[in-house]
Design an enzyme around this catalytic site. Structure first.
Site, short mmCIF file in Angstrom:
data_model
loop_
_atom_site.label_atom_id
_atom_site.label_comp_id
_atom_site.label_asym_id
_atom_site.label_seq_id
_atom_site.Cartn_x
_atom_site.Cartn_y
_atom_site.Cartn_z
N ASP A 1 -15.04 12.32 8.96
CA ASP A 1 -14.55 11.32 8.55
C ASP A 1 -13.64 11.52 7.19
O ASP A 1 -13.52 12.50 6.70
CB ASP A 1 -15.60 10.52 8.02
CG ASP A 1 -15.50 9.23 7.31
OD1 ASP A 1 -14.54 8.61 7.71
OD2 ASP A 1 -16.25 8.93 6.39
N THR B 1 -12.90 9.01 4.39
CA THR B 1 -13.55 8.63 2.77
C THR B 1 -14.80 8.89 2.54
O THR B 1 -15.45 8.68 3.11
CB THR B 1 -13.25 7.04 2.82
OG1 THR B 1 -11.83 6.62 3.46
CG2 THR B 1 -13.26 6.35 1.84
N GLU C 1 -3.04 0.91 -6.53
CA GLU C 1 -2.47 0.00 -7.46
C GLU C 1 -3.24 -0.11 -8.73
O GLU C 1 -2.70 -0.01 -9.74
CB GLU C 1 -2.71 -1.64 -7.06
CG GLU C 1 -1.40 -1.78 -5.84
CD GLU C 1 -1.19 -3.30 -5.85
OE1 GLU C 1 -2.25 -4.23 -5.82
OE2 GLU C 1 0.03 -3.68 -5.47
N PHE D 1 3.36 -6.57 0.37
CA PHE D 1 3.09 -5.08 1.03
C PHE D 1 2.69 -5.55 2.47
O PHE D 1 1.88 -6.26 2.94
CB PHE D 1 2.33 -4.33 0.27
CG PHE D 1 1.94 -3.17 0.74
CD1 PHE D 1 2.86 -1.95 0.37
CD2 PHE D 1 1.11 -2.66 1.79
CE1 PHE D 1 2.86 -0.73 1.13
CE2 PHE D 1 1.08 -1.54 2.26
CZ PHE D 1 1.88 -0.45 2.11
N ARG E 1 0.33 11.66 -3.92
CA ARG E 1 0.90 10.46 -3.21
C ARG E 1 1.98 9.85 -4.01
O ARG E 1 1.73 9.89 -5.17
CB ARG E 1 -0.11 9.32 -3.11
CG ARG E 1 -1.31 9.71 -1.96
CD ARG E 1 -1.71 8.22 -1.83
NE ARG E 1 -3.24 8.40 -1.28
CZ ARG E 1 -3.79 7.38 -1.03
NH1 ARG E 1 -3.56 6.17 -0.98
NH2 ARG E 1 -5.08 7.43 -0.58
N GLY F 1 -10.81 4.96 9.82
CA GLY F 1 -10.44 3.57 10.18
C GLY F 1 -9.52 3.23 9.24
O GLY F 1 -8.73 2.30 9.29
N ARG G 1 -7.22 4.08 12.08
CA ARG G 1 -7.33 2.96 12.93
C ARG G 1 -8.43 2.94 13.65
O ARG G 1 -8.22 2.16 14.80
CB ARG G 1 -6.25 2.27 12.90
CG ARG G 1 -5.34 1.86 11.91
CD ARG G 1 -5.89 0.26 11.56
NE ARG G 1 -5.22 0.10 10.37
CZ ARG G 1 -5.75 -0.34 9.18
NH1 ARG G 1 -6.83 -0.64 9.40
NH2 ARG G 1 -5.31 -0.82 8.26
N ASP H 1 -20.01 9.86 6.20
CA ASP H 1 -21.05 9.66 5.12
C ASP H 1 -21.20 8.01 5.46
O ASP H 1 -22.78 7.78 4.81
CB ASP H 1 -20.42 9.86 3.84
CG ASP H 1 -19.39 8.73 3.59
OD1 ASP H 1 -18.69 8.89 4.35
OD2 ASP H 1 -19.40 8.21 2.45
#
Lengths: 337, 1129
Positions: B424, B426, B509, B550, B606, B687, B780, B806
């Protein structure tokens, strides 16, 4: 912050136990092979010499052939049929000589046979004397439902041939004395087997209420007429028989030669008088008597000596092969990129 | 409460619905649900339901408490535990006896208790069996208790339920379908809800879905206008009497369809009205929801998959082998049976030979089944290996006080065989913390100032030069740069106790706005049409003219503002490519910025580019009209808006670029690097969006700049296959990375997505193609799809898979993979609860796999070989003996010897080897990940190794029997002496398998053997129980004969010699041919020359396996491995 969950820091939990590992380096393997080879060849030679020094004389008396002395006895099942066996010992036998009887194709190691005994009865426990264990079946009770003592197949098939040996001393038969004492294991005689004890009564009284095994001619308390102490479950011949053989071809110690001939059996003709009771025709097996001197390795057997020699030599050869392999391939490897 | 919730979908329900529609006008209708399980299997609720309606027709009262059907109500309890007090014994025993070995064990015990058959006393098997059952059961109980505890913890979480006009504090388990619940800020949604209202304007409510799909940005849901406007008080809520018809419970997280019937009108319900169990409410004070699905019907629970018992590959192989052995044994026994019938027919009179043969057959079954004991040892070894994992200090995370945990103790050796790792993103690879690291303004890079303040925390950005320049205000573009950061975003500001807090939809952001704030450009607040910013102390209010939103297609966002001076400006930020395309032709600093971007990318940061533009008033006027008509458009709104946006975002002036670090967990890149070197293919299943995933891929070294990335969207998948089937395709690409991207819309229509995952064909092609690539990233993906990918790889590649994650969205994948690992110490414990192992940090994975896994595999394999060897060589003697005892099932050894042989005389060496053996130290394992290869290739235990072991055992047993046979043939030595001789030799031959740790154990066992033998054959014990100790004095007599000792010596040496020779030869013969053979085999296995692993691997390692022993040999040019090898020997 509390560190409740912190694992212990020990050599075991952290897998840091010291270890020693046998190293199989060239320097160890090669000498090992040569040493084993040498040692084995040495032992092999020793065993072979010992085995060859053992003098052994074997005579079969099954009575199968028509011209055999025991043919009649073997085919007429009369009790205590006597037959004689004449044989000649060419070389005089030096040293003490043991007399064995041998049986072939006789499966004393058969599972049903082996388990058909009652150790508790044989150990002299009075209750089991009258109440033999189920494992003795079908030799637990006789047809009248009397307990059999000793019960079971092994006891029932007790070897009951008897032998008398005569030296043919210029036409005159001199009886060679046979000593049947201490032929069984000490532990068997003193630990494993014992007669049921009952103060103030003799053996026949103790065994009252039991019957002899079906195939027996004499009751167990009367096996040795000459020596009253050698009766009951601790009769030496009985003990030898009850110590079952490992393989279907076996021999069992019968007597030691004693008296005048105890340390020297001269060459010449001997006569063996056999009381032929034990049927082996149906097995079909053979019966033998064996006279043999004894050594530290027991009876005559060349197998072990030869086996030692063979494997010793193989080790030696292997050692050389390894030597060549090491010499050759180590060089090749060094040159290999 | 007067709400009806029904599921439509099956015919029964639609009939019910019709009936209901008839009745609803005349009746007050009551809460009514059906317990899903009962609904499916029993007609009872229907019956009750009709009773209900009729009763209602008669007494037409207002509120009817349906207590008498409360049993059938679906409540929110989840149950993952398997047993209760009553069902434990039968269920557990049933499970245990499903294992072949246990069942066989039982059979043997039954056979042994039949006196006519019994060849061995009953306790020889009964005791081990009871121990096995007991240990297993104890473990199952403790596992189940842990599950029960976690269930209880989840079921008793607090929540507010509307009862009789007001909200009462209750627990999760008391929630029923149809209830109205109140959720407070930062609470977790307890069940699948229909959002009725919230305290925010327009009943918006923000949710975090990280636990469900791994996406970290905030999402929002909005209530229907009608419910928003009419359900604002508790009284209104308790009077709510709507009727919801919706789909059956299913596993699709991103789709929902239903209708709300209320006040005579129908309102369609879609996914954006629904709050799923597991979401977390953010930035919203309170919201109210109607429970649609509860407990096991929740979408996330439907995604969990079923609990299956996992078995290791070795265990499966072992089961096959055990069955094979039994088959051989039965065949042998049948052969013996026929012989025995003949024998009996020839010898005995009276007894039926067939019957006797039958008994003999079963007798042999008993004595030839020593292998059953294997299972017990196997279990024990697994448990200790698991404890070693629990105990490992190097996997203990001191900050959270969490050690590693092996929750499933039966899978250890498989950790050493992993070929595919599914991770995974995140929370597993990343910490989910974004920080502003660097920026480039007017071609000057700031933030690259490591010596400025070393004591300061690493993530804080500080550059004195930048601060000074900014304060002086001389550099206009610098001011503009930070102004863009402070204005161009969709972040909300909130003041809590005088402290300004930002609530952002995306963590990027938030990081940018926070950075701007740190440099004095503080975003203060926002209204519908203005943004207030404090610029270096001066408050400025910007009129917000338009937000050009966005989207992942646009990859940029802009705001159109009117400055306090009256000038109209466009502020834009976005991905470098899309910004560069839209710059004015004469752009300064373009090259410098590009260079800076490259540098940032190298540091795995990034990047975003910032640009601005002055918009002439007249252009804005005409544009705003177009914009307005596009927003009002009923059809093709998206496309039209995009076209309008496009018009505005032209001729931009480049300001600079920002670089944000998505913080990885500690040691992630190293771990991934090492695991990749170990030959493990790592797939990232997330995802999240494609861009984020790729960025993370680069920063965690999953991808590097040499790799070529191949994007695959679902419809193209087959095309790729058909176009490029040639081998050149793979050879020309160094590495192919796959994206499996699904558009959001697809989920809702439930068509293409289904075709993508459910059509076996496409998935098959995908896996086939993807497995050849070095790295795969799937974006996704839903939890179910994750599991399907894992399943497909598992099935198609026949490889051992590991899944690590997790969150709740990883649960299914964790359950489905051969090994599932949960990251512990996080909040949602669900992944850990379902996992086989739990780790506190991703980086511990390298130690778990390369050290524990490898050792475990090595030990288990050695153990199996050793155990099979010792058992077979021991048991085969019975067969050889049977040729000389009339094919009766007479054991060749004493009963006690047979009983204690496995338990006592040989257990210590076996255990010491199986528990402590190490071929190389843990440091070497980690340093040379390539050593991991043995497990992946199943080098140490396979059918070939098994055959070799059996052959060796056969040879040994022949030696064991026939040398004593020759020595004792036609002699006066009796059976017991023979038994002792063979038995002693058998015990001595165990030194064939000596390794580091068991030398001492072997010595101990030998001593133990002699002591025990003399005790068991002593006169005292015989007097106590003659029946059970029938060998008095046998060993004493036997050992007093030198002949017996010579026989033992020869037997032992001859048994050991072959193994010794093979080892010695093996050491000498590192033939170059062997190298080549291996190379070839390896080439075939790994497929294609493209794999960088292959070449180096062959040069460095040659594993040779002979007689269950393995060694690693190396070519001389690699010195490190040389050391390894020395240690190995």
């Amino acid at each position: 912050m509390k560190k409740d969950n912190k694992p212990d820091n020990t050599a075991f939990t952290q897998q840091r136990l010291p270890a020693w590992q046998p190293v199989l380096s060239v320097g160890i393997v090669l000498p090992l092979f040569f040493i084993i080879g040498l040692a084995f060849i040495g032992i092999g030679i020793g065993l072979l010499i010992t085995s060859n020094n053992i003098q052994e004389f074997e005579e079969e008396y099954t009575g199968i052939g028509d011209n055999s002395n025991c043919y009649i006895c073997a085919n007429n099942a009369t009790a205590n049929c006597k037959c004689t066996l004449n044989f000649t010992i060419a070389q005089p036998i030096q040293g003490s000589v043991f007399m064995y009887y041998g049986l072939t194709n006789y499966y004393q190691n058969h599972q049903k046979y082996l388990s058909s005994r009652d150790d508790q009865q044989l150990a002299g426990e009075t209750y089991y004397l009258k109440n033999p264990s189920q494992s003795c079946k079908p030799y637990q009770m006789d047809i009248n439902n009397n307990p059999i003592a000793p019960c079971g197949s092994i006891a029932n098939s007790f070897f009951n041939d008897a032998f008398a040996l005569y030296y043919n001393n210029q036409g005159f038969l001199d009886e060679v004395k046979l000593d049947g004492s201490a032929i069984a294991w000490w532990t068997d005689h003193n630990v494993k087997f014992s007669n049921p004890s009952q103060t103030g009564s003799n053996l026949s009284q103790i065994f009252e209420g039991t019957v002899k095994p079906i195939n027996w001619s004499k009751p167990v308390y009367n096996l040795d007429v000459n020596n009253p102490d050698n009766n009951g479950f601790i009769n030496e011949d009985f003990l030898v028989w009850m110590r079952t053989a490992a393989l279907p071809d076996f021999r069992k110690l019968y007597r030691r030669i004693s008296g005048n001939y105890s340390s020297f059996m001269p060459s010449g003709n001997y006569t063996l008088e056999i009381t032929y009771n034990y049927p082996v025709k149906d097995l079909p097996g053979k019966k033998k008597v064996i006279f043999s001197t004894v050594s530290w390795m027991g009876g005559k057997n060349q197998f072990l000596g030869i086996a030692y020699l063979v494997f010793g030599s193989l080790c030696f050869v292997m050692g050389f092969i390894l030597l060549i392999v090491y010499a050759k391939y180590q060089n090749v490897e060094d040159n290999d990129d | 409460m007067k709400t009806i919730v029904l599921w439509k979908g099956d015919c029964h329900n639609s009939a019910v619905l019709n009936l209901l529609a008839l009745c609803s006008s005349a009746l007050h209708i009551f809460t009514f649900t059906m317990y899903s399980a009962v609904k499916k299997y029993l007609p009872l609720p229907y019956f009750l339901y009709f009773c209900f309606i009729f009763k209602q027709m008669y007494d037409n009262t207002k509120v009817y408490h349906c207590t008498f059907i409360s049993f059938f109500l679906q409540n929110n309890t989840i149950k993952t535990c398997k047993y209760n007090i009553l069902t434990f014994l039968p269920l557990n025993l049933f499970e245990q006896f499903q294992r072949v070995a246990n069942f066989y064990f039982l059979l043997i015990v039954i056979l042994q208790s039949v006196p006519a058959i019994s060849t061995l006393p009953w306790y020889t098997t009964m005791l081990p069996l009871l121990t096995v059952l007991f240990v297993r059961a104890a473990k199952d109980i403790s596992d189940d208790l842990a599950r029960r505890r976690s269930d209880k913890e989840i079921n008793t979480r607090p929540c507010d339920i509307l009862q009789g006009g007001s909200f009462k504090a209750e627990q999760w388990r008391h929630i029923h379908v149809g209830d109205i619940v109140r959720i407070r800020k930062d609470q977790i949604i307890p069940a699948d809800l229909l959002l009725l209202a919230s305290t925010e304007p327009h009943s918006l409510c923000y949710i975090e879905t990280a636990d469900i799909d791994g996406e970290t940005n905030l999402k929002y849901r909005q209530a229907l206008h009608c419910t928003h406007s009419r359900l604002q008080t508790e009284g209104q809520l308790s009077d709510f009497d709507g009727l919801v018809t919706c789909e059956e419970p299913n596993s699709l997280l991103h789709s929902f369809s239903g209708t709300l019937h209320w006040m005579g009108e129908q309102y369609p319900l879609s996914n954006d009205r629904i709050l799923l169990r597991g979401f977390r409410l953010r930035n919203t004070h309170t919201c109210y929801g109607l429970v649609l699905f509860a407990g096991p019907d929740c979408k996330i629970m439907r995604n969990c998959g079923l609990f299956t018992v996992k078995k290791t590959q070795i265990e499966i192989l072992l089961n096959r082998i055990v069955i094979l052995v039994w088959r051989i044994a039965v065949l042998l026994e049948l052969e013996i049976l026929f012989e025995s019938i003949e024998f009996i027919a020839a010898t005995s009179r009276g007894d039926s030979s067939l019957y006797m043969g039958f008994l003999t057959f079963w007798g042999y079954i008993i004595i030839l089944t020593e292998i059953s004991q294997l299972i017990f040892s196997f279990e024990f070894i697994h448990v200790v290996h698991s404890l070693f994992i629990d105990w490992d200090l190097d996997m203990y995370f001191i900050e959270k006080d969490t050690p590693a945990r092996a929750r499933n103790t039966a899978l250890n050796e498989q950790l050493g065989q992993i070929e595919f790792l599914f991770s995974d993103k995140t929370g597993t690879l990343t910490q989910n913390i974004l920080t502003f690291k660097k920026c480039c303004v007017s071609g000057v890079i700031y933030g690259d100032n490591p010596c400025s303040n070393p004591t300061k925390e690493r993530e804080d950005f500080s550059d004195q030069v930048l601060v000074d320049r900014l304060r002086s205000g001389e550099d206009r573009s610098l001011t503009e740069f930070f102004r863009v950061l402070a204005v161009c975003h969709t972040v909300m500001a909130e003041e809590v106790d005088g402290d300004l807090r930002y609530q952002a939809a995306s963590p990027d952001e938030e990081a940018l706005v926070t950075a701007a704030r740190n440099f004095g450009f503080v975003f203060m607040s926002r209204t519908q049409d203005s943004v207030t910013v404090s610029e270096l102390g001066k408050i400025r209010v910007y009129d917000l003219l338009a937000i050009l939103d966005f989207s992942s297609q646009r990859r940029r966002m802009s705001v159109l503002v009117r400055e306090p001076s009256g000038k109209i400006k466009l502020f834009c930020k976005g991905a470098d490519i899309v910004i560069f395309e839209r710059l004015e032709t004469k752009c300064l600093y373009l090259d410098a910025t590009e260079k800076a971007l490259e540098e940032f990318a190298k540091d795995s940061l990034r990047t975003l580019c910032l640009a601005s533009k002055n918009v002439p008033e007249e252009f804005y006027q005409s544009w705003s009209k177009e914009f307005l008509s596009a927003t009002m458009a009923m059809q093709n709104k998206e496309a039209k808006l995009e076209a309008v946006y496009e018009k505005m975002e032209q001729e931009l002036t480049l300001l600079g670029a920002t670089a944000i670090e998505d913080k990885l967990q500690d040691g992630v890149p190293d771990t991934i690097h090492i695991l990749k070197k170990g030959g493990i293919k790592i797939w990232m299943l997330t995802g999240d969006k494609q861009e984020t995933a790729v960025n993370i891929g680069y920063s965690c070294k999953l991808l590097d700049n040499n790799m070529e990335i191949l994007e695959v969207r679902c419809p193209r998948l087959l095309k790729v296959e058909s176009e490029d089937t040639s081998d050149n395709f793979f050879q020309s690409l160094c590495v192919v990375c796959f994206f499996w991207k699904f558009q959001d819309e697809i989920f809702q229509q439930d068509s293409q997505i289904a075709s993508c995952t459910k059509q076996v064909g496409i998935l098959q092609h995908f896996v086939e193609l993807a497995s050849k690539c070095e790295t795969v990233i799937c974006c996704r993906v839903t939890p179910l799809q994750k599991a399907n990918v894992v399943e497909a790889v598992k099935r198609q590649q026949k490889a051992i898979t590991l899944a690590i994650g997790d969150g709740a969205n990883d649960v299914n994948m964790i359950k489905r993979a051969h090994i599932g690992i949960g990251i512990s110490g996080q909040e949602g414990l669900q992944a850990v609860q379902c996992s086989d192992f739990s780790l506190a940090q991703f980086r511990y994975l390298q130690r778990l796999l390369l050290v524990h896994g490898r050792w475990s595999y090595l030990r288990v394999c050695k153990f199996l070989n050793y155990f099979l060897f010792k058992t077979f060589s021991f048991s085969f003697v019975h067969i050889w003996f049977s040729f000389f005892n009339g094919f009766t099932s007479q054991p060749a050894y004493e009963n006690w010897f047979i009983t204690l042989y496995t338990v006592m005389y040989t257990s210590l060496p076996v255990l010491s080897m199986a528990l402590l053996d190490q071929d190389v130290s843990c440091h070497a394992s980690l340093k040379k990940p390539k050593l991991y290869w043995i497990g992946q290739e199943q080098q140490l235990f396979n059918l070939r190794v098994f055959a070799v072991t059996v052959l060796q055992a056969l040879l040994t047993s022949l030696t064991l029997f026939f040398i004593p046979y020759g020595a004792f043939y036609n002699t006066a030595y009796d059976f017991q002496t023979f038994s002792v001789t063979v038995g002693t030799s058998a015990v001595f031959t165990r030194i064939t398998y000596w390794t580091r740790f068991n030398v001492l154990a072997i010595a101990l066992c030998l001593i133990l053997y002699f002591i025990m033998t003399f005790i068991l054959q002593s006169a005292h014990l015989y007097r106590v129980a003659p029946q059970d100790f029938s060998f008095p004095g046998a060993a004493y007599n036997a050992f007093s004969h030198p002949y017996v000792w010579l026989t033992i010596l020869l037997t032992v040496v001859v048994s050991i010699l072959p193994a010794l020779i093979v080892r010695a030869l093996n050491k000498a013969l590192r033939s170059p041919d062997l190298h080549r053979v291996r190379q070839k085999a390896l080439g075939n296995n790994l497929g294609g020359d493209a794999c960088p692993l292959q070449g180096s691997l062959i040069q460095t390692i040659t594993l040779s396996l002979i007689k269950g022993q393995f060694r690693i040999t190396s070519s001389p040019n690699l010195q490190v491995l040389g050391h390894v090898e020395e240690r190995l020997e």
